[in-house]
Every structure is written in C-alpha cells, then in structure tokens.
Design a protein around this motif. Structure first.
Motif, mmCIF file in Angstrom:
data_model
loop_
_atom_site.group_PDB
_atom_site.id
_atom_site.type_symbol
_atom_site.label_atom_id
_atom_site.label_comp_id
_atom_site.label_asym_id
_atom_site.label_seq_id
_atom_site.Cartn_x
_atom_site.Cartn_y
_atom_site.Cartn_z
ATOM 1 N N ASN A 182 73.351 6.887 7.244
ATOM 2 C CA ASN A 182 74.124 5.971 8.095
ATOM 3 C C ASN A 182 73.243 4.846 8.650
ATOM 4 N N PRO A 183 72.602 4.089 7.777
ATOM 5 C CA PRO A 183 71.667 3.068 8.264
ATOM 6 C C PRO A 183 72.376 1.882 8.908
ATOM 7 N N THR A 184 71.725 1.296 9.876
ATOM 8 C CA THR A 184 72.117 -0.038 10.341
ATOM 9 C C THR A 184 71.402 -1.058 9.457
ATOM 10 N N TRP A 185 71.847 -2.302 9.537
ATOM 11 C CA TRP A 185 71.225 -3.359 8.721
ATOM 12 C C TRP A 185 70.819 -4.511 9.626
ATOM 13 N N THR A 186 69.549 -4.849 9.576
ATOM 14 C CA THR A 186 69.045 -6.020 10.289
ATOM 15 C C THR A 186 68.790 -7.105 9.253
ATOM 16 N N PRO A 241 75.583 -11.237 12.168
ATOM 17 C CA PRO A 241 75.008 -10.802 13.439
ATOM 18 C C PRO A 241 73.552 -10.398 13.245
ATOM 19 N N ASN A 242 72.855 -10.223 14.341
ATOM 20 C CA ASN A 242 71.457 -9.801 14.249
ATOM 21 C C ASN A 242 71.322 -8.383 13.699
ATOM 22 N N VAL A 243 72.298 -7.534 14.012
ATOM 23 C CA VAL A 243 72.300 -6.157 13.514
ATOM 24 C C VAL A 243 73.727 -5.793 13.102
ATOM 25 N N VAL A 244 73.861 -5.226 11.914
ATOM 26 C CA VAL A 244 75.165 -4.734 11.447
ATOM 27 C C VAL A 244 75.155 -3.213 11.614
ATOM 28 N N PRO A 245 76.069 -2.649 12.418
ATOM 29 C CA PRO A 245 76.043 -1.201 12.650
ATOM 30 C C PRO A 245 76.468 -0.426 11.406
ATOM 31 N N ALA A 246 76.152 0.865 11.418
ATOM 32 C CA ALA A 246 76.600 1.739 10.337
ATOM 33 C C ALA A 246 78.117 1.754 10.296
ATOM 34 N N GLY A 247 78.661 1.918 9.095
ATOM 35 C CA GLY A 247 80.111 1.953 8.954
ATOM 36 C C GLY A 247 80.557 1.262 7.690
ATOM 37 N N PRO A 254 76.334 4.369 2.996
ATOM 38 C CA PRO A 254 76.100 5.523 3.872
ATOM 39 C C PRO A 254 74.675 6.048 3.867
ATOM 40 N N PHE A 255 73.788 5.487 2.999
ATOM 41 C CA PHE A 255 72.440 6.035 2.919
ATOM 42 C C PHE A 255 71.511 5.011 2.302
ATOM 43 N N LYS A 256 70.235 5.046 2.764
ATOM 44 C CA LYS A 256 69.233 4.176 2.131
ATOM 45 C C LYS A 256 67.930 4.945 1.933
ATOM 46 N N PHE A 257 67.248 4.611 0.839
ATOM 47 C CA PHE A 257 65.884 5.034 0.571
ATOM 48 C C PHE A 257 64.992 3.808 0.734
ATOM 49 N N THR A 258 63.961 3.923 1.543
ATOM 50 C CA THR A 258 63.010 2.828 1.717
ATOM 51 C C THR A 258 61.879 2.999 0.719
#
Length: 323
Positions: A146-150, A167-173, A180-184
């Motif tokens: 459930n990552p947020t996105w900056t 926006p500066n930050v996009v919330p999870a959803g 719904p998931f990220k690998f860095t």
C-alpha cells in the motif's frame, strides 16, 4: 499447416499448440539441464466482448506481445470465433537462472525462486520515450505494501505542463499509480510496482519503472524476498534448445532509450549467437527460417536447426538475415 498464422509460425509443431483455459499465473517447470524452453503456445477462440487488453489480464500477457503474435487481428474487436494465439511459450533469457531477470525487449519479467525447479513469468510495462528503463544488475532493497507516491519534480513539471497538476503526495488507494505494492530497486529512482492502468502492461508507458498487473505484483510480494538479485537486459533475439532442436525467438529491438531500434539486425542475431556459443558453434541452421523469424518479430520460439558436430562454427558463415 496453419493457414491463418504468418509463415514463420507455421514451423511450430502441433505438439506446441493447445487450447487451454485461463491460468492464474505463469508458473512453469524448469526444463532439464541443457534445455531452455518453457510453456506451450495456446490458441483460443475469442468471444464478442474480448479485447487483447482483457485477454492479457486473464492469461498474464502484455498488449504488445498479443499484437505481435496475432498480426492482422483487431486488438480491440477481434470478433467472436476468431482464433487468438496466446504466446505462452518462452525461451528462457540467457545467463544465470536465479533471482529476477527482466528482458526489456520482451516487456517481461522472469523469477526463479531459490530451491525450486520452477520459473514465474509476468508481463511488464516499461519506460516510454524519453524515460527509458535502465539496463543494470541490481537487487530488491525494500518491499512496501500500500505505498504512497511522492511524485518527483520532473514528473510534476510534466503533468503541470499538460494542465494536470499533481499533489505533493498521492495516498495509497485506487488512484495511486503504484498500485497495491512496490519493490524498491538498488538502482536509484526505479521500482517494480503495480498499476491502476492495466492497459499499459506490456507497453512503453512508464517513467522508467516496471509496471505489473496488480494481481501479479501481489503474487510476487509473497514470493520475492529483499536481497533478491535483479538482472535487467534487453535481448530481442534468444536462442534455445528443446528436444535436441535449436529454436530462435525474436522481438523488436529497443535502443538505449527504450525506443524501437533501427539497429543492424544481422549484428543483433550474431551477438545473440555469441551469447549461446554452447549451442550455435556447431549448428546445421535453416537460414530461410532465421530470416522469417527475424522479420516477423512475433515472440514465438521457432525451430531453426539441429546441432551437428560436422558443421564448422556458425559465426564464420557469412549471412544477412534481412536479405
């Protein structure tokens, strides 16, 4: 003979064609040592409402590979009863069968879980024009549900110029482009993540990251540990062995920026051979079929020859697959 297929795919044996139902994930048993091909081509009949994007979601295939395997078929309205080739047979990428291997030219990821004789393979969206995905050897350094996105400044500027400020930050959803998931990845600025735009999977649509269907990235989330190696290559031509025969699989080459390349395809094929000297040094090859495979770029493994100890090194044979 298979009259609807292009000439190159007529080389497929009937044993490689089957009609099958949906597969939840492309989990395929690894071939025995010395062999390189997994999976089987499938053929289905389209329903009236089917599109390539929907079929890709069902069968874990990307849009571009569906188009390449079905020349002349309308991807948005194939038509009820139209035979659709599902390109679910693959020559495994060259190199070690470990961790994650991403082949940009295929728009596809392969995952070899440690200690198991299987491979998982999933379609990817990759970097679009001006935002090419990197060729690198890196690793998974973090996993985030459930990552947020900056959004970085460069992407914010692009959206602002198009009248779509972020926006500066996009919330999870559901509106979050990371799904719904990220690998860095250890390569700074790059991720493997889900996507709220399923139509971009199997295409050049991202800002350099690797997009997956949400169900696929969640499957990966349960399997892939932090520290897993990630090898990113761009190999449009893959050679492999199956049942004592040699096969070639061809995709459209991409340049260093991830765009379709005008590279000398003769050179590309020879370079691919050099990576597989174990099978191409002594090979009785049908060059007419090689030319057809290279011209078709349909992503289907096609038999091109058989090993023959009496044949000299193939790299010394003067050929041009495009002539």
């Amino acid at each position: 003979m298979l009259p609807r297929f292009p000439a190159v795919t007529r080389c497929l044996t009937l044993a490689a064609l089957c009609v099958a139902g949906p597969v939840a994930a492309l989990e395929l048993p690894l071939p025995p040592p010395g062999e390189d091909i997994v999976g089987q081509v499938q053929v289905i009949k389209a329903k009236y409402e089917d599109t390539f994007a929907d079929l890709g979601t069902t069968y874990d295939l990307g849009y571009s590979e569906m188009v390449a395997a079905n020349p002349g078929v309308d991807p948005w309205l194939p038509g009820a009863g139209t035979e659709i080739v599902l390109p679910t047979r693959f020559i495994l990428p060259p190199g070690p069968r470990e961790g994650i291997v991403i082949n940009l030219a295929e728009y596809r990821l392969y995952y070899y879980p440690k200690g198991r004789d299987v491979v998982y393979t999933f379609p990817l969206g990759i970097g679009r024009e001006g935002w090419g995905s990197p060729i690198a050897h890196t690793s998974i350094i973090a996993k985030t549900p459930n990552p947020t996105w900056t959004p970085p400044a460069s992407i914010k500027a692009e959206h602002a110029a198009d009248g779509d400020p972020l926006p500066n930050v996009v919330p999870a959803g559901p509106d979050n482009p990371l799904g719904p998931f990220k690998f860095t990845l250890g390569t700074p600025g790059y991720l493997i993540h889900g996507s709220n735009k399923k139509f971009g999977i199997g295409m050049r649509t991202s800002h350099g990251c690797f997009r997956m269907f949400n169900n696929n990235v969640l499957e990966m989330a349960d399997m892939v540990p932090v520290g897993t190696s990630v090898r990113i290559i761009s190999d449009p031509y893959k050679f492999g062995v199956s049942g004592g025969k040699v096969y070639l699989e061809a995709h459209t080459p991409l340049d260093d920026q991830g765009n379709p390349s005008v590279v000398d395809k003769h050179t590309g094929v020879i370079n691919a051979m050099l990576k597989r000297e174990d099978i191409t040094n002594n090979l009785r090859m049908n060059w007419d079929v090689v030319r057809d495979v290279v011209a078709a770029e349909d992503g289907l493994p096609v038999e091109i020859g058989v090993p023959d100890a009496s044949v000299p090194m193939v790299t010394s044979t003067p050929i041009d697959p495009l002539q």
